[in-house]
Design a protein around this motif. Structure first.
Motif, PDB file in Angstrom:
ATOM      1  N   ARG A 127      19.907   9.204  27.769  1.00  7.21           N
ATOM      2  CA  ARG A 127      20.253   8.065  28.624  1.00  7.21           C
ATOM      3  C   ARG A 127      19.036   7.644  29.433  1.00  7.21           C
ATOM      4  O   ARG A 127      18.014   8.347  29.483  1.00  7.21           O
ATOM      5  CB  ARG A 127      21.419   8.424  29.549  1.00  7.21           C
ATOM      6  CG  ARG A 127      22.693   8.818  28.788  1.00  7.21           C
ATOM      7  CD  ARG A 127      23.869   8.919  29.712  1.00  7.21           C
ATOM      8  NE  ARG A 127      25.097   9.247  29.009  1.00  7.21           N
ATOM      9  CZ  ARG A 127      26.302   9.275  29.561  1.00  7.21           C
ATOM     10  NH1 ARG A 127      26.436   8.995  30.850  1.00  7.21           N
ATOM     11  NH2 ARG A 127      27.364   9.585  28.850  1.00  7.21           N
ATOM     12  N   THR A 128      19.171   6.508  30.064  1.00  6.61           N
ATOM     13  CA  THR A 128      18.098   6.001  30.905  1.00  6.61           C
ATOM     14  C   THR A 128      18.697   5.287  32.103  1.00  6.61           C
ATOM     15  O   THR A 128      19.800   4.723  32.022  1.00  6.61           O
ATOM     16  CB  THR A 128      17.194   5.035  30.122  1.00  6.61           C
ATOM     17  OG1 THR A 128      16.158   4.565  30.984  1.00  6.61           O
ATOM     18  CG2 THR A 128      17.982   3.852  29.591  1.00  6.61           C
ATOM     19  N   ASP A 129      17.977   5.352  33.210  1.00  4.54           N
ATOM     20  CA  ASP A 129      18.389   4.596  34.393  1.00  4.54           C
ATOM     21  C   ASP A 129      17.568   3.325  34.535  1.00  4.54           C
ATOM     22  O   ASP A 129      17.578   2.691  35.587  1.00  4.54           O
ATOM     23  CB  ASP A 129      18.244   5.459  35.640  1.00  4.54           C
ATOM     24  CG  ASP A 129      16.805   5.913  35.885  1.00  4.54           C
ATOM     25  OD1 ASP A 129      15.935   5.622  35.034  1.00  4.54           O
ATOM     26  OD2 ASP A 129      16.554   6.559  36.921  1.00  4.54           O
TER      27      ASP A 129
ATOM     28  N   GLU B 276      14.258   3.301  34.131  1.00  5.60           N
ATOM     29  CA  GLU B 276      12.868   3.711  34.321  1.00  5.60           C
ATOM     30  C   GLU B 276      12.570   5.036  33.635  1.00  5.60           C
ATOM     31  O   GLU B 276      11.541   5.180  32.969  1.00  5.60           O
ATOM     32  CB  GLU B 276      12.554   3.826  35.814  1.00  5.60           C
ATOM     33  CG  GLU B 276      11.105   4.183  36.112  1.00  5.60           C
ATOM     34  CD  GLU B 276      10.812   4.210  37.595  1.00  5.60           C
ATOM     35  OE1 GLU B 276       9.659   4.480  37.968  1.00  5.60           O
ATOM     36  OE2 GLU B 276      11.752   3.958  38.395  1.00  5.60           O
ATOM     37  N   PHE B 277      13.478   5.996  33.772  1.00  7.25           N
ATOM     38  CA  PHE B 277      13.272   7.319  33.192  1.00  7.25           C
ATOM     39  C   PHE B 277      14.323   7.576  32.121  1.00  7.25           C
ATOM     40  O   PHE B 277      15.469   7.142  32.234  1.00  7.25           O
ATOM     41  CB  PHE B 277      13.370   8.411  34.275  1.00  7.25           C
ATOM     42  CG  PHE B 277      12.407   8.229  35.402  1.00  7.25           C
ATOM     43  CD1 PHE B 277      11.065   8.535  35.244  1.00  7.25           C
ATOM     44  CD2 PHE B 277      12.840   7.749  36.636  1.00  7.25           C
ATOM     45  CE1 PHE B 277      10.179   8.367  36.289  1.00  7.25           C
ATOM     46  CE2 PHE B 277      11.948   7.577  37.688  1.00  7.25           C
ATOM     47  CZ  PHE B 277      10.619   7.882  37.510  1.00  7.25           C
ATOM     48  N   TYR B 278      13.916   8.328  31.090  1.00 13.01           N
ATOM     49  CA  TYR B 278      14.868   8.819  30.093  1.00 13.01           C
ATOM     50  C   TYR B 278      15.207  10.265  30.428  1.00 13.01           C
ATOM     51  O   TYR B 278      14.354  11.028  30.889  1.00 13.01           O
ATOM     52  CB  TYR B 278      14.267   8.732  28.684  1.00 13.01           C
ATOM     53  CG  TYR B 278      14.204   7.330  28.137  1.00 13.01           C
ATOM     54  CD1 TYR B 278      15.305   6.769  27.503  1.00 13.01           C
ATOM     55  CD2 TYR B 278      13.053   6.561  28.277  1.00 13.01           C
ATOM     56  CE1 TYR B 278      15.255   5.477  27.010  1.00 13.01           C
ATOM     57  CE2 TYR B 278      12.997   5.267  27.792  1.00 13.01           C
ATOM     58  CZ  TYR B 278      14.098   4.723  27.148  1.00 13.01           C
ATOM     59  OH  TYR B 278      14.050   3.452  26.670  1.00 13.01           O
ATOM     60  N   TYR B 279      16.462  10.646  30.163  1.00  8.96           N
ATOM     61  CA  TYR B 279      16.881  12.005  30.475  1.00  8.96           C
ATOM     62  C   TYR B 279      17.992  12.439  29.522  1.00  8.96           C
ATOM     63  O   TYR B 279      18.698  11.610  28.934  1.00  8.96           O
ATOM     64  CB  TYR B 279      17.359  12.117  31.927  1.00  8.96           C
ATOM     65  CG  TYR B 279      18.526  11.226  32.292  1.00  8.96           C
ATOM     66  CD1 TYR B 279      19.836  11.699  32.216  1.00  8.96           C
ATOM     67  CD2 TYR B 279      18.325   9.923  32.730  1.00  8.96           C
ATOM     68  CE1 TYR B 279      20.904  10.900  32.540  1.00  8.96           C
ATOM     69  CE2 TYR B 279      19.394   9.105  33.067  1.00  8.96           C
ATOM     70  CZ  TYR B 279      20.684   9.600  32.966  1.00  8.96           C
ATOM     71  OH  TYR B 279      21.750   8.806  33.286  1.00  8.96           O
TER      72      TYR B 279
ATOM     73  N   PRO C 208      15.097  15.328  32.867  1.00 12.23           N
ATOM     74  CA  PRO C 208      14.161  14.277  32.446  1.00 12.23           C
ATOM     75  C   PRO C 208      13.474  14.645  31.138  1.00 12.23           C
ATOM     76  O   PRO C 208      13.122  15.790  30.898  1.00 12.23           O
ATOM     77  CB  PRO C 208      13.154  14.221  33.605  1.00 12.23           C
ATOM     78  CG  PRO C 208      13.884  14.787  34.778  1.00 12.23           C
ATOM     79  CD  PRO C 208      14.807  15.829  34.231  1.00 12.23           C
TER      80      PRO C 208
ATOM     81  N   LEU D 117      13.171   8.820  20.483  1.00 10.50           N
ATOM     82  CA  LEU D 117      14.062   7.671  20.622  1.00 10.50           C
ATOM     83  C   LEU D 117      14.263   6.954  19.291  1.00 10.50           C
ATOM     84  O   LEU D 117      15.342   6.413  19.023  1.00 10.50           O
ATOM     85  CB  LEU D 117      13.511   6.700  21.668  1.00 10.50           C
ATOM     86  CG  LEU D 117      13.354   7.247  23.097  1.00 10.50           C
ATOM     87  CD1 LEU D 117      12.899   6.151  24.038  1.00 10.50           C
ATOM     88  CD2 LEU D 117      14.659   7.852  23.585  1.00 10.50           C
TER      89      LEU D 117
ATOM     90  N   GLU E 150       8.198  14.498  35.148  1.00 11.40           N
ATOM     91  CA  GLU E 150       7.663  13.894  33.934  1.00 11.40           C
ATOM     92  C   GLU E 150       6.141  13.921  33.914  1.00 11.40           C
ATOM     93  O   GLU E 150       5.523  13.866  32.858  1.00 11.40           O
ATOM     94  CB  GLU E 150       8.157  12.457  33.793  1.00 11.40           C
ATOM     95  CG  GLU E 150       9.632  12.367  33.413  1.00 11.40           C
ATOM     96  CD  GLU E 150       9.982  11.006  32.857  1.00 11.40           C
ATOM     97  OE1 GLU E 150       9.103  10.121  32.891  1.00 11.40           O
ATOM     98  OE2 GLU E 150      11.109  10.836  32.379  1.00 11.40           O
TER      99      GLU E 150
END
Length: 625
Positions: free
Chosen positions: A440-442, A444-447, A478, A489, A593
């Protein structure tokens, strides 16, 4: 009496509120009718609850969009939470109906990609408080109802007694002789035995006598009575029979979890063999102590011939017969977690089934010769780079022979499994369970989202929870940029396009005898192979050393202990269970990260070099899905 509008009833059942939705509301709710349970079959009470619920229901169906509905929920949740737990069933019914609609709203918002959390940031916290209040009220009201019913029964019994009713007299117990007469007792026993034998010898009751059967010591108990067909009759409450019940699959019957019962089978079988398969009620404190003393004398399998190491009791007898010269004792961890823990789990089962009335024994015996547990250590930089220089990461022979050099680039589940363990500190079993939707992502970051389920969308059934080692293992992690640069991805998107749910569909789970699923086996077997291949002889270097490596990196960056525990999924004190349950703070996520000690820079160079060669055609890419 006429039934009010919007009030309906199931045949012979409870009442519910029902409203036909207009075209716009039907599209928004994806339903032609909106139904709300009133949780009562009493008509007068249903009319009152209809009025209680009609206000917020009309507000919902008049709302033009998801944002307006969210506003209704935000205001109502604040009011409900501020009032505290409901004190009666009527108010609880209203709140439970409202709770159901909030849960459906979360689902619709998620399906349509509406980020209600950003528009209403206080809803998730209030939702948790609201549900907790409802659960507490439901338990309290249930206890109060039971107490009222009990007191009402007592009151009615007193009134009936005052009106002349008397309970039926209890049957008088049989009188016991004041003195024991052994001669008279023997006479009665002989008379009873003779009477039964004469009845068997009466005409028409004679049957051919079966020949006696000799039961080998390895397959049965010579003290058991024989059945009419010559086989051994097994007493239902012997330990061997209880072990079968203990291991029986749960099926659809509701009972305590079966987890760990398969692991307990070996040590319970040892107790059966060591004690001679006694009846459970024959186990005395002395016998439990004998068993406790024997457990530390079970040797490891090392240096024991295969034919003498199939069971714990065989290993025990081999050591007793041949001595301990070439044998090794097990660790204290094995004794405490596997032996004692397995016996305790079995004993809890028989005590719960009311099959054993004695006190639960306590096992304490440890021999000074038992080995201390071996602590795990992190990878050294040279060991880590030596692993990543192997053909799996630089160019291998084919899909199967990934540890032999060649001209193919295979990003298999083993490839990703090692890298994810190294760069996130995840457990191997957690990697095997990953789904495409867990990335998932917010924005800005993928986690990786490893939570058992999304609590903001409501409760789910226990069978649908993720299989985690501990409650603390549910967390968000993260994703390091190296994994994204290597194409994680892209793999996720390819699998989603193919309607594949799992991120590593080729990763096979291992199902144990007790039905529990283990996901770490493919990566563990690969590690055992490559450890021999690289001649890594350090005893404290295991696959779990990847977690110690990540912990070491976090410590070197002075990451807060609470954040460290949440990333690694470690149980911590009560303070660690409070706070935001979603993605980490952006500043902390950015710091994690950015973890890039010197060895990670070398890793990046090695791994991306092979990836760039494959993208340029220097290596042939082979997909495994």
């Amino acid at each position: 009496m006429a039934r009010p509008s919007y009030l309906a009833r199931r045949a012979g059942g409870r009442y519910f509120l029902q409203i036909r939705l207009g075209k716009r509301a039907a599209e928004l709710f994806q339903l032609p009718l909106l139904r709300v349970s009133l949780r009562t079959s009493d008509f007068a009470e249903a009319r009152r609850r209809l009025v209680d619920n009609l206000g917020w229901v009309l507000e919902l169906i008049e709302a033009p969009d998801l944002e307006a509905i969210g506003t209704v929920f935000d205001v109502r949740l604040r009011a409900y939470v501020d009032r505290g737990s409901p004190a009666d069933e009527r108010l609880l019914a209203e709140r439970c109906a409202f709770e159901n609609e909030v849960r459906r709203y979360f689902t619709r918002a998620q399906e349509r990609g509406y980020a209600y959390q950003k528009r209403f940031p206080e809803i998730p916290g209030r939702w948790v408080d609201f549900v907790d209040q409802n659960k507490a009220a439901e338990s309290s009201i249930t206890r109060l109802t039971a107490r009222r019913s009990y007191e009402a029964g007592r009151r009615e019994a007193r009134e009936a007694f005052n009106e002349g009713w008397e309970p039926a007299p209890n049957k008088a117990p049989a009188l016991r002789p004041e003195t024991l007469d052994p001669i008279a007792m023997l006479d009665r026993l002989v008379q009873d035995a003779v009477g039964r034998r004469m009845a068997q010898l009466a005409p028409g009751n004679l049957a051919p006598v079966a020949a006696p059967t000799i039961v080998p010591a390895e397959t049965g108990n010579p003290n058991e009575p024989a059945k009419s067909d010559g086989s051994t009759a097994t007493t239902p409450d012997r330990m061997s029979i209880l072990l079968q019940e203990f291991l029986r699959p749960a099926g659809r019957k509701r009972q305590h979890t079966m987890k760990g019962r398969g692991e307990a089978e070996a040590v319970v079988q040892f107790a059966i063999d060591f004690l001679g398969d006694p009846r459970i009620d024959e186990l005395t404190e002395e016998k439990w102590k004998l068993l406790d003393d024997a457990l530390p004398d079970i040797p490891n399998r090392d240096n024991i011939p295969r034919e003498f190491s199939q069971t714990l009791f065989q290993r025990f007898k081999y050591a007793e017969t041949h001595g301990w010269k070439d044998l090794v004792r097990v660790t204290t961890t094995t004794i405490q977690s596997r032996y004692w823990g397995g016996l305790y789990k079995f004993l809890d089962f028989v005590i719960e089934q009311k099959l054993y009335a004695g006190p639960r024994p306590k096992f304490v015996c440890i021999d000074p010769e038992n080995l201390a547990p071996l602590p795990r250590d992190a990878f050294d930089d040279t060991e880590l780079l030596q692993l990543l220089q192997q053909p799996l990461f630089t160019g291998c022979k084919n899909r199967l022979h990934v540890w032999q050099p060649g001209g193919y680039f295979v990003q298999s589940h083993i490839y990703w499994g090692f890298l994810i363990c190294i760069l996130t500190g995840m457990r191997p079993g957690e990697v095997g369970q990953l789904k495409c939707a867990d990335i998932r992502t917010d924005g800005e970051f993928y986690y990786f989202d490893l939570r058992p389920f999304d609590a903001r969308s409501g409760r789910v059934a226990l069978k649908d929870l993720r299989n985690l080692k501990t409650n603390a293992a549910g967390r968000v992690i993260p994703i390091h940029p190296i994994l994204i640069e290597l194409g994680l991805l892209d793999r996720m998107q390819d699998l989603i396009d193919k309607k594949e749910e799992r991120l590593f569909p080729e990763w096979e789970a291992y199902i144990r005898k007790d039905g529990t699923v283990r996901w770490s086996q493919p990566l563990s077997k690969s590690w055992q192979y490559v450890k021999k291949l690289l001649k890594l002889s350090r005893a404290d270097l295991t696959l779990y050393s990847t977690r110690h490596l990540m912990a070491d990196w976090l410590d070197n960056e002075a990451i807060a202990q609470r954040t460290r525990d949440r990333i690694l999924g470690h149980a911590n004190d009560v303070r660690g269970r409070y706070g935001r349950k979603g993605i980490l703070d952006p500043e902390i996520a950015a710091k994690i990260e950015a973890l890039e000690p010197a060895v990670i820079k070398q890793m990046r160079k090695m791994l991306l070099s092979a990836k760039n060669r494959a993208d340029a055609g220097g290596l042939t890419v082979l997909k495994t899905y």
